[in-house]
Design an enzyme around this catalytic site. Structure first.
Site, short mmCIF file in Angstrom:
data_model
loop_
_atom_site.label_atom_id
_atom_site.label_comp_id
_atom_site.label_asym_id
_atom_site.label_seq_id
_atom_site.Cartn_x
_atom_site.Cartn_y
_atom_site.Cartn_z
N LYS A 9 4.93 -18.79 -9.97
CA LYS A 9 4.36 -17.85 -10.33
C LYS A 9 4.68 -17.30 -11.71
O LYS A 9 5.77 -17.41 -12.02
CB LYS A 9 4.85 -16.66 -9.17
CG LYS A 9 3.86 -15.98 -8.35
CD LYS A 9 4.48 -15.00 -7.27
CE LYS A 9 3.40 -13.94 -6.80
NZ LYS A 9 4.13 -13.21 -5.78
N ARG A 25 -0.53 -0.85 3.25
CA ARG A 25 -1.39 0.08 2.36
C ARG A 25 -2.76 0.08 3.18
O ARG A 25 -3.49 1.19 2.93
CB ARG A 25 -1.51 -0.57 1.01
CG ARG A 25 -0.28 -0.44 0.03
CD ARG A 25 -0.16 -1.06 -1.26
NE ARG A 25 -0.01 -2.49 -1.07
CZ ARG A 25 0.26 -3.27 -2.01
NH1 ARG A 25 0.30 -2.98 -3.17
NH2 ARG A 25 0.52 -4.57 -1.59
N SER A 49 1.84 -3.37 -7.97
CA SER A 49 2.61 -3.87 -9.23
C SER A 49 1.48 -4.39 -10.00
O SER A 49 1.46 -4.02 -11.13
CB SER A 49 3.42 -4.87 -8.69
OG SER A 49 4.63 -4.37 -8.03
P1 ADP Z 1 4.71 -9.62 -2.73
O1 ADP Z 1 4.58 -10.28 -4.06
O2 ADP Z 1 5.66 -9.83 -1.70
O3 ADP Z 1 3.48 -8.82 -2.20
P2 ADP Z 1 5.27 -6.91 -3.75
O4 ADP Z 1 6.22 -6.64 -4.67
O5 ADP Z 1 3.79 -6.71 -4.13
O6 ADP Z 1 5.64 -8.26 -3.03
O7 ADP Z 1 5.21 -6.01 -2.42
C1 ADP Z 1 6.51 -5.94 -1.61
C2 ADP Z 1 6.13 -5.28 -0.18
O8 ADP Z 1 5.86 -3.80 -0.74
C3 ADP Z 1 4.90 -5.25 0.77
O9 ADP Z 1 5.40 -5.15 1.95
C4 ADP Z 1 3.90 -4.30 0.22
O10 ADP Z 1 3.05 -4.21 1.24
C5 ADP Z 1 4.66 -3.26 -0.20
N1 ADP Z 1 4.11 -2.29 -1.08
C6 ADP Z 1 3.79 -2.27 -2.27
N2 ADP Z 1 3.09 -1.30 -2.66
C7 ADP Z 1 2.95 -0.50 -1.73
C8 ADP Z 1 2.53 0.99 -1.58
N3 ADP Z 1 2.05 1.47 -2.67
N4 ADP Z 1 2.86 1.36 -0.48
C9 ADP Z 1 3.32 0.81 0.49
N5 ADP Z 1 3.85 -0.46 0.41
C10 ADP Z 1 3.58 -0.93 -0.69
#
Ligand code: ADP
Length: 150
Positions: free
Chosen positions: A41, A90, A127
Site C-alpha cells: 500500500k 458509515r 482518510s
Molecule cells: P482501513 O484501511 O482498514 O479501511 P481506515 O483507517 O480507513 O482503515 O478505517 C478504519 C475503521 O474506521 C473502519 O472500520 C472504518 O469503517 C472506520 N471509519 C473510518 N472513517 C469513519 C467515519 N467517518 N465514521 C465511522 N467510522 C469510520
C-alpha cells in the site's frame, strides 16, 4: 478485562475514527489502536507520522494503546489477548465489506467484531477525502483531530 483492537490504516486519523474510538471507550476497558502495515500500500504519511498523530490525539487517555502490526488482524488480536475487534460503519458499502471480513475473522478465530454506527454529521469523512483536501491545499483541520497538522 474487555480489550478491543481497532485496526486501520489511519492515513491520517480523522474525526470519524476519533468519534468511534471515543464511544468505544465506554464499552471496553482498553482499546488498542492497531496501525496495519501493508508493504503493497502507498501511504501519504509514514508509519511514524501516523503513529505520532494518534498518540498525540489520545495523550493522557490510559485506556488507549497504540501499536503497529503486520499480517492477519485476528493473529494480532490473539497475540494481544483481545477478544474484540472494533470497527465503524458509515454506509451500506462499509457494511458489505465489513460483513465479509467479520465472518472470515470469526471463522479463523473466536473473535467478535463490534460495530458502531458513525455519528450523524461524520459519515462523509474518510482518510482518502482528507488526503485529497491536503493535496489541494484545502482546510483539512475541520476533518481531523488537532493532533494532525501537516
Ligand atoms: P482501513 O484501511 O482498514 O479501511 P481506515 O483507517 O480507513 O482503515 O478505517 C478504519 C475503521 O474506521 C473502519 O472500520 C472504518 O469503517 C472506520 N471509519 C473510518 N472513517 C469513519 C467515519 N467517518 N465514521 C465511522 N467510522 C469510520
Amino acid at each position: 478485562m474487555k480489550r478491543a483492537v481497532f485496526p486501520g490504516s489511519f492515513d491520517p486519523i480523522t474525526n470519524g475514527h476519533y468519534d468511534i474510538i471515543e464511544r468505544g471507550l465506554k464499552l471496553f476497558d482498553e482499546i488498542i489502536l492497531a496501525i496495519g502495515v501493508n508493504a503493497d500500500k502507498k501511504y501519504m504519511f509514514s508509519l511514524e507520522q501516523r503513529q505520532q498523530f494518534i498518540e498525540d490525539a489520545f495523550k493522557g487517555e490510559p485506556k488507549i494503546k497504540v501499536k503497529t502490526y503486520e499480517g492477519l488482524t485476528v493473529d494480532f488480536c490473539i497475540k494481544e489477548n483481545a477478544d474484540f475487534i472494533l470497527r465503524g460503519l458509515r454506509n451500506p458499502a462499509d457494511f458489505e465489506f465489513e460483513k465479509a471480513i467479520a465472518h472470515t475473522n470469526r471463522k479463523l478465530q473466536k473473535i467478535e467484531t463490534v460495530f458502531l454506527l458513525t455519528s450523524s454529521g461524520k459519515s462523509y469523512i474518510s482518510s482518502s477525502i482528507v488526503r485529497d483536501v491536503i493535496r489541494n491545499n484545502g482546510d483539512y483541520t475541520l476533518l481531523v483531530p488537532d493532533a494532525v497538522r501537516v
